[in-house]
Design a protein around this motif. Sequence first.
Motif, PDB file in Angstrom:
ATOM      1  N   MET A 152       0.840  -1.187   0.000  1.00 20.33           N
ATOM      2  CA  MET A 152       0.000   0.000   0.000  1.00 20.33           C
ATOM      3  C   MET A 152       0.879   1.242   0.000  1.00 20.33           C
ATOM      4  SD  MET A 152      -3.144   0.682  -0.197  1.00 20.33           S
ATOM      5  CE  MET A 152      -4.363  -0.315  -0.612  1.00 20.33           C
ATOM      6  N   SER A 153       0.434   2.258  -0.644  1.00 18.33           N
ATOM      7  CA  SER A 153       1.152   3.521  -0.736  1.00 18.33           C
ATOM      8  C   SER A 153       1.102   4.252   0.604  1.00 18.33           C
ATOM      9  CB  SER A 153       0.492   4.359  -1.832  1.00 18.33           C
ATOM     10  OG  SER A 153       0.837   5.705  -1.710  1.00 18.33           O
ATOM     11  N   ASN A 154       2.137   5.070   0.854  1.00 18.29           N
ATOM     12  CA  ASN A 154       2.178   5.848   2.087  1.00 18.29           C
ATOM     13  C   ASN A 154       1.500   7.204   1.939  1.00 18.29           C
ATOM     14  OD1 ASN A 154       3.499   3.868   3.476  1.00 18.29           O
ATOM     15  ND2 ASN A 154       5.533   4.667   3.070  1.00 18.29           N
ATOM     16  N   GLN A 155       0.930   7.458   0.768  1.00 18.66           N
ATOM     17  CA  GLN A 155       0.250   8.732   0.552  1.00 18.66           C
ATOM     18  C   GLN A 155      -1.078   8.728   1.286  1.00 18.66           C
ATOM     19  OE1 GLN A 155      -0.078   9.330  -3.637  1.00 18.66           O
ATOM     20  NE2 GLN A 155       2.108   9.675  -3.910  1.00 18.66           N
ATOM     21  N   PRO A 156      -1.465   9.896   1.827  1.00 22.04           N
ATOM     22  CA  PRO A 156      -2.752   9.970   2.520  1.00 22.04           C
ATOM     23  C   PRO A 156      -3.904   9.744   1.551  1.00 22.04           C
ATOM     24  CG  PRO A 156      -1.594  12.103   2.566  1.00 22.04           C
ATOM     25  CD  PRO A 156      -0.732  11.139   1.825  1.00 22.04           C
ATOM     26  N   LEU A 157      -4.992   9.225   2.086  1.00 24.05           N
ATOM     27  CA  LEU A 157      -6.185   8.978   1.280  1.00 24.05           C
ATOM     28  C   LEU A 157      -6.908  10.284   1.007  1.00 24.05           C
ATOM     29  CD1 LEU A 157      -7.648   5.908   3.207  1.00 24.05           C
ATOM     30  CD2 LEU A 157      -6.415   5.858   1.045  1.00 24.05           C
ATOM     31  N   SER A 158      -7.482  10.375  -0.193  1.00 19.62           N
ATOM     32  CA  SER A 158      -8.332  11.524  -0.487  1.00 19.62           C
ATOM     33  C   SER A 158      -9.639  11.347   0.287  1.00 19.62           C
ATOM     34  CB  SER A 158      -8.620  11.608  -1.984  1.00 19.62           C
ATOM     35  OG  SER A 158      -9.467  10.550  -2.389  1.00 19.62           O
ATOM     36  N   ASP A 159     -10.399  12.403   0.420  1.00 20.45           N
ATOM     37  CA  ASP A 159     -11.693  12.314   1.111  1.00 20.45           C
ATOM     38  C   ASP A 159     -12.594  11.286   0.431  1.00 20.45           C
ATOM     39  OD1 ASP A 159     -10.924  14.204   2.954  1.00 20.45           O
ATOM     40  OD2 ASP A 159     -11.998  15.865   1.990  1.00 20.45           O
ATOM     41  N   GLU A 160     -12.557  11.264  -0.900  1.00 12.63           N
ATOM     42  CA  GLU A 160     -13.388  10.325  -1.655  1.00 12.63           C
ATOM     43  C   GLU A 160     -12.966   8.884  -1.393  1.00 12.63           C
ATOM     44  OE1 GLU A 160     -14.058   9.299  -6.309  1.00 12.63           O
ATOM     45  OE2 GLU A 160     -14.211  11.418  -5.758  1.00 12.63           O
ATOM     46  N   GLU A 161     -11.657   8.617  -1.384  1.00 11.77           N
ATOM     47  CA  GLU A 161     -11.155   7.268  -1.100  1.00 11.77           C
ATOM     48  C   GLU A 161     -11.511   6.852   0.325  1.00 11.77           C
ATOM     49  OE1 GLU A 161      -7.105   7.002  -3.794  1.00 11.77           O
ATOM     50  OE2 GLU A 161      -7.067   8.224  -1.977  1.00 11.77           O
ATOM     51  N   PHE A 162     -11.336   7.775   1.251  1.00 12.84           N
ATOM     52  CA  PHE A 162     -11.652   7.487   2.654  1.00 12.84           C
ATOM     53  C   PHE A 162     -13.126   7.114   2.809  1.00 12.84           C
ATOM     54  CE2 PHE A 162     -12.785   8.599   7.020  1.00 12.84           C
ATOM     55  CZ  PHE A 162     -11.766   7.988   7.729  1.00 12.84           C
ATOM     56  N   CYS A 163     -14.011   7.893   2.199  1.00 14.32           N
ATOM     57  CA  CYS A 163     -15.458   7.627   2.284  1.00 14.32           C
ATOM     58  C   CYS A 163     -15.812   6.297   1.629  1.00 14.32           C
ATOM     59  CB  CYS A 163     -16.258   8.759   1.650  1.00 14.32           C
ATOM     60  SG  CYS A 163     -16.255  10.261   2.626  1.00 14.32           S
ATOM     61  N   SER A 164     -15.178   6.001   0.498  1.00 12.32           N
ATOM     62  CA  SER A 164     -15.439   4.748  -0.200  1.00 12.32           C
ATOM     63  C   SER A 164     -15.032   3.549   0.657  1.00 12.32           C
ATOM     64  CB  SER A 164     -14.678   4.729  -1.523  1.00 12.32           C
ATOM     65  OG  SER A 164     -14.816   3.477  -2.158  1.00 12.32           O
ATOM     66  N   ILE A 165     -13.865   3.638   1.278  1.00  9.76           N
ATOM     67  CA  ILE A 165     -13.388   2.538   2.128  1.00  9.76           C
ATOM     68  C   ILE A 165     -14.275   2.394   3.354  1.00  9.76           C
ATOM     69  CG2 ILE A 165     -11.480   1.771   3.598  1.00  9.76           C
ATOM     70  CD1 ILE A 165      -9.585   2.964   1.474  1.00  9.76           C
ATOM     71  N   ARG A 166     -14.675   3.515   3.959  1.00  8.02           N
ATOM     72  CA  ARG A 166     -15.572   3.457   5.128  1.00  8.02           C
ATOM     73  C   ARG A 166     -16.895   2.786   4.751  1.00  8.02           C
ATOM     74  NH1 ARG A 166     -14.437   3.449  10.028  1.00  8.02           N
ATOM     75  NH2 ARG A 166     -16.443   4.286  10.541  1.00  8.02           N
ATOM     76  N   THR A 167     -17.416   3.109   3.558  1.00  7.77           N
ATOM     77  CA  THR A 167     -18.668   2.505   3.101  1.00  7.77           C
ATOM     78  C   THR A 167     -18.497   1.000   2.916  1.00  7.77           C
ATOM     79  OG1 THR A 167     -19.353   4.554   2.019  1.00  7.77           O
ATOM     80  CG2 THR A 167     -20.401   2.533   1.265  1.00  7.77           C
ATOM     81  N   GLN A 168     -17.407   0.594   2.251  1.00 14.99           N
ATOM     82  CA  GLN A 168     -17.129  -0.830   2.062  1.00 14.99           C
ATOM     83  C   GLN A 168     -17.000  -1.541   3.408  1.00 14.99           C
ATOM     84  OE1 GLN A 168     -13.833  -1.881  -0.590  1.00 14.99           O
ATOM     85  NE2 GLN A 168     -13.997   0.178  -1.460  1.00 14.99           N
ATOM     86  N   LEU A 169     -16.286  -0.904   4.320  1.00 12.07           N
ATOM     87  CA  LEU A 169     -16.068  -1.477   5.646  1.00 12.07           C
ATOM     88  C   LEU A 169     -17.389  -1.680   6.370  1.00 12.07           C
ATOM     89  CD1 LEU A 169     -14.091  -2.377   7.836  1.00 12.07           C
ATOM     90  CD2 LEU A 169     -13.861   0.020   8.493  1.00 12.07           C
ATOM     91  N   HIS A 170     -18.241  -0.687   6.324  1.00 16.02           N
ATOM     92  CA  HIS A 170     -19.543  -0.775   6.984  1.00 16.02           C
ATOM     93  C   HIS A 170     -20.381  -1.913   6.388  1.00 16.02           C
ATOM     94  CE1 HIS A 170     -23.048   0.568   9.201  1.00 16.02           C
ATOM     95  NE2 HIS A 170     -23.723   0.598   8.075  1.00 16.02           N
ATOM     96  N   GLU A 171     -20.390  -2.030   5.069  1.00 15.96           N
ATOM     97  CA  GLU A 171     -21.157  -3.090   4.413  1.00 15.96           C
ATOM     98  C   GLU A 171     -20.625  -4.471   4.776  1.00 15.96           C
ATOM     99  OE1 GLU A 171     -20.925  -1.985   0.302  1.00 15.96           O
ATOM    100  OE2 GLU A 171     -22.426  -0.393   0.525  1.00 15.96           O
ATOM    101  N   LEU A 172     -19.304  -4.611   4.835  1.00 13.15           N
ATOM    102  CA  LEU A 172     -18.705  -5.891   5.213  1.00 13.15           C
ATOM    103  C   LEU A 172     -19.014  -6.237   6.664  1.00 13.15           C
ATOM    104  CD1 LEU A 172     -15.221  -5.572   3.492  1.00 13.15           C
ATOM    105  CD2 LEU A 172     -17.119  -7.023   2.775  1.00 13.15           C
ATOM    106  N   GLN A 173     -18.981  -5.252   7.538  1.00 19.19           N
ATOM    107  CA  GLN A 173     -19.296  -5.496   8.947  1.00 19.19           C
ATOM    108  C   GLN A 173     -20.746  -5.953   9.103  1.00 19.19           C
ATOM    109  OE1 GLN A 173     -18.047  -1.626  10.340  1.00 19.19           O
ATOM    110  NE2 GLN A 173     -16.165  -2.436  11.208  1.00 19.19           N
ATOM    111  N   ILE A 174     -21.656  -5.371   8.342  1.00 19.53           N
ATOM    112  CA  ILE A 174     -23.060  -5.780   8.396  1.00 19.53           C
ATOM    113  C   ILE A 174     -23.206  -7.213   7.892  1.00 19.53           C
ATOM    114  CG2 ILE A 174     -25.344  -5.411   7.355  1.00 19.53           C
ATOM    115  CD1 ILE A 174     -24.701  -2.382   7.469  1.00 19.53           C
ATOM    116  N   GLU A 175     -22.562  -7.524   6.755  1.00 12.64           N
ATOM    117  CA  GLU A 175     -22.645  -8.882   6.221  1.00 12.64           C
ATOM    118  C   GLU A 175     -22.040  -9.890   7.193  1.00 12.64           C
ATOM    119  OE1 GLU A 175     -21.483 -11.530   2.283  1.00 12.64           O
ATOM    120  OE2 GLU A 175     -20.996  -9.394   2.300  1.00 12.64           O
TER     121      GLU A 175
END
Length: 73
Positions: A1-24
């Motif tokens: 993984m890159s050491n560059q900070p995540l953009s707001d869009e990337e951060f939101c996308s990952i949070r959404t994926q994470l939430h969906e996986l936690q629910i499943e």
Amino acid sequence: MSNQPLSDEEFCSIRTQLHELQIEHRDLDLVIVHLIANPPPDDLLIRRLKKRKLALKDRIILLEGILVPDIPA
């Protein structure tokens, strides 16, 4: 993984994926408990669900690691 900070869009996308996986993951846990508690259990189905649940847990841990990187000591 890159050491560059995540953009707001990337951060939101990952949070959404994470939430969906936690629910499943939670839902699979409930299904597994229900199948075990209501005999006769379908052992093959339970094994497959547990395997899927473990894969989800691995993905959840990976995404959490991306969102909260280790802080160097």
